[in-house]
Write an enzyme that holds these catalytic residues in place. Structure first.
Site: not given
Ligand code: PGA
Length: 258
Positions: A13, A15, A100, A102, A172, A178, A218, A240
């Protein structure tokens, strides 16, 4: 991961990162680092304007599929700023993330909307990756499983068993996204097992057993193997670490462990 019933899926992802001109060099690096195994489906979910460049770069590297990060639940018409399922499938998009955290938080997407998007994506022939997860406050108050039950039940509401097989659930936890704070393998397994139990109640045992459940938050090249060793974690949704080709390839390689 239970390899008897399910194939591993690792989805990146990106983002709101990368640019169209950065796509080709990224894919060249990824291809060079990619493990040889065939037992893992991989995808990169890119921002909309990057999708044509990603499709082009992956044309002769079919081991990675093109994905998107969102889609409109309506087929066409007066929805300024939105992107339809047909627009995505026409560009060769195979996977789309819906719900998601977010988007739930910043775009106020509710469970009703997430369900509508998932149904639209599946009807268009894409695989929907629907995200669920609890906040730290919910976890601390002991409300995790209750919240997950509600989110998963709402997401798959109205899907037939056949449609549900085109759906992947990504667990998640909001506190792990993140932040560098990854859920322990046991915490992630507990919730992923609960997700499968909800899917079983809603869709039957055979369908629940065939559906992939991913962990996200993460996840990286170092912790992937331990998470993927859990029986109900069939892959990962990677933020990330998906921006680094070598790390993303290493996570894909981690699905090959026994
Ligand atoms: P992250 O994000 O691996 O940076 O924690 C995962 C996601 O939001 O899909």
């Amino acid at each position: 991961m239970n390899k008897k019933y399910r194939k591993a899926i690792i989805a990146g992802n990106w983002k709101m990162n990368m640019t169209a001109s950065a796509v080709r060099p990224f894919i060249d690096e990824l291809r060079a680092a990619m493990p040889k195994l065939k037992t893992c489906d991989a995808a990169i979910c890119a921002p909309f304007p990057l999708i044509p460049a990603l499709g082009k770069a992956l044309r002769d590297f079919s081991r990675v599929a093109v994905g998107a990060q969102d889609v409109c639940e309506f087929p066409s018409g007066a929805h300024t700023g939105e992107v339809s399922c047909d627009m995505l499938t026409d560009l060769g998009v195979k996977y789309v993330i819906v719900g998601h955290s977010e988007r739930r938080e910043y775009q106020h997407e509710d469970d009703f909307k997430v369900n509508a998007k998932l149904r639209a994506a599946i009807a268009a022939g894409m695989t929907g990756i629907v995200c669920v997860g609890e906040s730290l406050e919910q976890r601390n108050r002991g409300l995790t499983l209750e919240h997950i039950d509600y989110q998963v039940s709402s997401a798959v509401y109205g899907l037939t068993e056949e449609q549900a097989r085109r759906c992947v659930v990504a667990y998640e936890p909001l506190w792990a996204i993140g932040t560098g704070v990854v859920a322990t393998a046991e915490q992630a397994q507990e919730v992923c097992a609960e997700i499968r139990a909800v899917l079983k109640r809603r869709l039957g045992a055979r369908t629940a057993r065939a559906m992939s459940i991913l962990y996200g938050g993460s996840m990286n090249a170092k912790n992937a193997a331990e998470l993927l060793a859990m029986p109900d974690i069939d892959g990962g949704l990677i933020g990330g670490a998906s921006l680094k080709p070598a790390d993303f390839a290493a996570i894909i390689a981690a699905t090959a462990q026994e």
